[in-house]
Scaffold this motif. Structure first.
Motif, PDB file in Angstrom:
ATOM      1  N   MET A 534       0.935  -1.192   0.017  1.00 36.04           N
ATOM      2  CA  MET A 534      -0.154   0.047   0.082  1.00 36.04           C
ATOM      3  C   MET A 534       0.875   1.381  -0.106  1.00 36.04           C
ATOM      4  SD  MET A 534      -3.158   0.951   2.582  1.00 36.04           S
ATOM      5  CE  MET A 534      -3.766  -0.677   2.471  1.00 36.04           C
ATOM      6  N   ASP A 535       2.054   1.102   0.437  1.00 42.10           N
ATOM      7  CA  ASP A 535       2.909   2.338   0.661  1.00 42.10           C
ATOM      8  C   ASP A 535       3.418   2.840  -0.814  1.00 42.10           C
ATOM      9  OD1 ASP A 535       2.574   2.486   3.491  1.00 42.10           O
ATOM     10  OD2 ASP A 535       4.209   1.185   3.871  1.00 42.10           O
ATOM     11  N   GLU A 536       3.263   2.022  -1.634  1.00 39.58           N
ATOM     12  CA  GLU A 536       3.949   2.276  -2.995  1.00 39.58           C
ATOM     13  C   GLU A 536       2.814   3.281  -3.756  1.00 39.58           C
ATOM     14  OE1 GLU A 536       4.266  -1.041  -5.314  1.00 39.58           O
ATOM     15  OE2 GLU A 536       5.717  -1.884  -3.877  1.00 39.58           O
ATOM     16  N   PHE A 537       1.791   3.456  -3.440  1.00 46.31           N
ATOM     17  CA  PHE A 537       0.773   4.386  -3.846  1.00 46.31           C
ATOM     18  C   PHE A 537       0.488   5.614  -2.972  1.00 46.31           C
ATOM     19  CE2 PHE A 537      -0.289  -0.254  -4.703  1.00 46.31           C
ATOM     20  CZ  PHE A 537      -0.310  -0.105  -6.209  1.00 46.31           C
ATOM     21  N   VAL A 541      -5.537   5.343   0.298  1.00 43.33           N
ATOM     22  CA  VAL A 541      -6.575   5.553   1.653  1.00 43.33           C
ATOM     23  C   VAL A 541      -6.181   4.576   2.569  1.00 43.33           C
ATOM     24  CG1 VAL A 541      -8.919   6.079   2.373  1.00 43.33           C
ATOM     25  CG2 VAL A 541      -8.107   6.470  -0.203  1.00 43.33           C
ATOM     26  N   LYS A 542      -5.136   4.911   3.598  1.00 42.80           N
ATOM     27  CA  LYS A 542      -4.649   4.028   4.382  1.00 42.80           C
ATOM     28  C   LYS A 542      -5.443   3.538   5.550  1.00 42.80           C
ATOM     29  CE  LYS A 542       0.115   4.890   3.065  1.00 42.80           C
ATOM     30  NZ  LYS A 542       1.297   5.271   3.737  1.00 42.80           N
ATOM     31  N   ASP A 543      -6.393   4.414   5.679  1.00 42.04           N
ATOM     32  CA  ASP A 543      -7.406   4.034   6.950  1.00 42.04           C
ATOM     33  C   ASP A 543      -8.878   4.567   6.681  1.00 42.04           C
ATOM     34  OD1 ASP A 543      -8.949   4.131   9.339  1.00 42.04           O
ATOM     35  OD2 ASP A 543      -7.039   4.534  10.654  1.00 42.04           O
ATOM     36  N   GLU A 612      -3.798  -2.503  -3.401  1.00 39.16           N
ATOM     37  CA  GLU A 612      -3.673  -1.652  -4.437  1.00 39.16           C
ATOM     38  C   GLU A 612      -4.477  -0.564  -4.420  1.00 39.16           C
ATOM     39  OE1 GLU A 612      -3.346  -2.034  -9.437  1.00 39.16           O
ATOM     40  OE2 GLU A 612      -4.563  -3.370  -8.456  1.00 39.16           O
ATOM     41  N   THR A 613      -4.155   0.599  -4.954  1.00 42.34           N
ATOM     42  CA  THR A 613      -5.182   1.830  -4.972  1.00 42.34           C
ATOM     43  C   THR A 613      -5.263   2.241  -6.548  1.00 42.34           C
ATOM     44  OG1 THR A 613      -4.303   2.669  -2.871  1.00 42.34           O
ATOM     45  CG2 THR A 613      -5.009   4.428  -4.448  1.00 42.34           C
ATOM     46  N   LYS A 614      -6.456   2.608  -6.997  1.00 40.05           N
ATOM     47  CA  LYS A 614      -6.561   3.141  -8.185  1.00 40.05           C
ATOM     48  C   LYS A 614      -7.586   4.441  -8.277  1.00 40.05           C
ATOM     49  CE  LYS A 614      -5.673  -0.808 -11.188  1.00 40.05           C
ATOM     50  NZ  LYS A 614      -6.438  -1.916 -12.026  1.00 40.05           N
ATOM     51  N   SER A 615      -7.687   5.259  -9.235  1.00 44.00           N
ATOM     52  CA  SER A 615      -8.389   6.646  -9.081  1.00 44.00           C
ATOM     53  C   SER A 615      -9.148   6.728 -10.729  1.00 44.00           C
ATOM     54  CB  SER A 615      -7.591   7.664  -8.640  1.00 44.00           C
ATOM     55  OG  SER A 615      -6.613   8.031  -9.575  1.00 44.00           O
ATOM     56  N   VAL A 616     -10.178   7.285 -10.582  1.00 43.49           N
ATOM     57  CA  VAL A 616     -10.968   7.865 -11.901  1.00 43.49           C
ATOM     58  C   VAL A 616     -11.422   8.989 -11.593  1.00 43.49           C
ATOM     59  CG1 VAL A 616     -11.548   5.143 -12.665  1.00 43.49           C
ATOM     60  CG2 VAL A 616     -13.169   6.676 -11.249  1.00 43.49           C
TER      61      VAL A 616
END
Length: 649
Positions: A534-537, A541-543, A612-616
């Protein structure tokens, strides 16, 4: 095997035996006034009924003899096969020997399954126009090659070209995902590519830092309309890209075009086979000369010239360009390139695992040309008068030779497009025969494939660890091999066991159109990760407590987390006209627990893998209630995994 048997193998096969040619094939072989016609029956055929056996499709022998090539449930394949997807724009992964499709990697194509071309992260890699729409929506992948350490795959990166738009993509092997795309300047028809197998031996670096890229179509340079009617101004460019930065290092201006590309094991040479050395713009002009060429690039000299500033640039690009044209490279001791004449229309150049020989076949000649690596170097040193003398063998192997793979026993395997065969020939015997040894017999074996093979490749054959176990023939036609599915047929990747003296066809693997080339890699080389960090992104939203709707005027950010079977927000409200960015982080840590996020009527769908984190980003232009739901089955309560997006008028 008797002498009579060998004589039969060396005799070109009877073309009339192939029943499938009743769909009409006519090949005109021009240049030397030679014409070979493959006549067709006038009879119109309908597709065979499902379940009806066909003459060509019948398998000789008991099913049991093929059992050792099957992979039982719960067991893993011995190899990965990484294959281009052609004009789908993707890369595909298969298990070998099973032929099971494991994954499709979106690269130059849009892929709603994973959200490639939809998420902000993928758009940043693909490139967009100023209005945020994709710069290109099509791609044409041809050749895939991995990074090397000292002549063997190192499992770090894979590279693939886009012929149609002149782009090179890099794929991370730990995640099997594209992480960088570079568009080459002033190039059209980027066909062949190959990674450097080793930087020059005087370098402190022994791993791949270069990717060589051949521009196939000659164009006016710069291509801005000024010289469109003057073909003498048309040129091609051979490009070297830095594999770490993915930026072009240098380009070489050349005559003719580049088809495919090879690199040497000592890091000294790169090579490309060339057709249309005439620089013709029409078919008849491209067929005027008796010979074409295999062009060699002296990597160290090119980089010395670049360092010394002996370069130009082409309008619209800052990439240094050196002159590799024939007219400017006649003196071997200063030449940057060496042109080795080859029979007409070669398609493919491949280097043997021992690094000694290149195989380059002119497809309008029934021969394969063997070029000795050290003799090319001797030409550059002024010790070889004629570049053609670097050719040390030219065995007659059959009609329509294209691509060659190698085993670990000194044998080569070449696809014969017109003969619909794979021919096995021995390099050492071919050299003996070329020197006049009448007892030498180059051709060892032949096997029919179904039908008209394009690319072919051996297991680990593009490395010095070639193991001589398998050959895959990628065939362009599969008529009567599979259940009929309409006018667009599946293609065939036929698995051939090459471990014995005789080749053995052991499996038909159907593949979706239209792969071009592949590599077979031992599974122990590939080390993938199963979840992300998670730290790579940066946007993670970590919490779940960080979730919410954050407004800055008309720009709104919605932060969400997913953890089976819920999203962190049960609903979120927007106003019509808002520019919305949704950021979603998957908090599950369980391998294979992927979540999706789909928004009805907004044309948005993507997935997030564990951690993983993604956005749109989109405009909320339709008032109403929209149920955002998990599109990837994740949990017993998967159907209940939803959140409401409310757009207020």
């Amino acid at each position: 095997m008797t002498q009579d048997d060998i004589k039969t193998l060396d005799t070109p096969p009877d073309l009339g035996r192939r029943k499938f040619l009743n769909t009409a094939a006519l090949v005109g072989l021009s240049g030397a006034g030679l014409s070979v016609g493959l006549s067709a029956c006038n009879k119109k055929e309908s597709a065979p009924a499902a379940g009806a056996p066909s003459a060509q499709g019948e398998v000789k022998g008991e099913v049991g003899e093929f059992g050792k090539y099957e992979v039982p449930p719960g067991q893993l394949d011995d190899y990965y096969s990484f294959s281009s997807g052609g004009h789908s724009g993707e890369v595909r992964i298969y298990g070998i020997p099973s032929g099971r499709e494991l994954k499709r990697i979106p690269v130059f194509n849009m892929d709603p399954l994973v959200g490639w071309g939809i998420t902000n992260e993928s758009k940043a890699i693909l490139g967009t126009k100023p209005n945020g729409t994709p710069k290109y929506t099509t791609g044409d992948t041809h050749h895939v090659h991995q990074s090397y350490t000292d002549g063997v795959y190192d499992g770090k990166y894979m590279f693939v070209n886009d012929k149609i738009h002149g782009r090179l993509a890099r794929i991370r092997m730990d995640t099997m995902e594209c992480d960088k795309i570079t568009e080459l300047p002033n190039v059209q028809g980027f066909h062949g590519t190959f990674t450097d197998k080793r930087d020059p031996v005087d370098s402190k670096i022994n791993y791949t830092t270069r990717v060589f890229c051949g521009g196939e179509f000659a164009i006016p340079l710069p291509n801005d309309g000024r010289d469109v009617n003057d073909p003498t101004k048309y040129k091609s460019l051979f490009t070297c890209v830095d594999s770490n930065t993915m930026e072009p290092r240098w380009q070489v201006l050349i005559d003719g075009n580049c088809d495919l590309v090879a690199s040497s094991y000592d890091g000294k040479l790169a090579a490309t086979n060339q057709y249309n050395t005439e620089m013709g713009v029409h078919y008849e002009d491209m067929m005027a000369a008796e010979m074409d060429a295999c062009l060699f690039f002296n990597v160290a000299r090119i980089e010395e010239a670049v360092k010394a500033g002996k370069v130009t640039t082409i309008a619209g690009s800052k990439v240094p360009v050196v002159d590799g044209t024939r007219a400017s490279n006649k003196d071997p001791k200063t030449a940057l390139t060496c042109t080795v004449p080859i029979p007409k229309n070669p398609h493919g150049v491949n280097i043997s695992p021992d690094g000694k020989y290149y195989a380059c076949s002119g497809k309008l000649s029934p021969t394969a040309s063997v070029i000795e690596h050290d003799l090319v170097l001797k030409w550059f040193d002024g010790e070889l008068a004629n570049p053609r003398d670097a050719v040390v063998a030219e065995p007659e192997i059959g009609l329509g030779p294209l691509h060659t793979g190698f085993d670990n026993k000194g044998n080569a395997y070449t696809t014969l497009f017109l003969d619909s065969q794979i021919v096995k020939w021995n390099v050492a015997e071919a050299i003996k025969a070329y020197k006049g040894d009448k007892n030498a017999k180059a051709v060892v074996d032949r096997i029919d494939v179904h039908y008209q093979p394009g690319h072919g490749f051996t297991s680990m054959g593009e490395t010095k660890d070639s193991d001589g176990k398998y050959f895959i023939s990628d065939n362009k036609f599969s008529k009567d091999r599979f259940l009929p599915v309409g006018p667009l047929h599946a293609e065939t990747a036929q698995l051939i066991d090459i471990s014995g003296d005789k080749m053995k066809l052991v499996a038909d693997h159907s593949v979706y159109s239209e792969p071009h080339d592949s590599i077979i890699v031992r599974r122990d080389i590939i080390k993938t990760r199963q979840i992300y960090n998670m730290d790579e992104f940066p946007l993670a939203v970590k919490d779940p407590k960080e979730s919410g709707v954050f407004r800055n005027g008309k720009k709104v950010t919605v932060k969400l987390t997913s953890q089976a079977p819920t999203y962190s927000l049960r609903e979120f409200k927007l106003k019509k006209g808002d520019e919305v960015t949704i950021i979603l982080t998957n908090h599950d840590k369980v391998e294979d627990l992927t979540h999706g996020f789909g928004i009805p009527k907004y044309d948005i769908q993507f997935i997030v893998n564990p951690q993983e984190t993604k956005s749109v980003t989109f405009i909320a232009d339709k008032p109403g209630v929209y149920w955002c739901y998990c599109t990837n089955f994740c949990h017993a309560l998967h159907l209940e995994m939803r959140t409401r997006m409310i757009v207020e008028a």
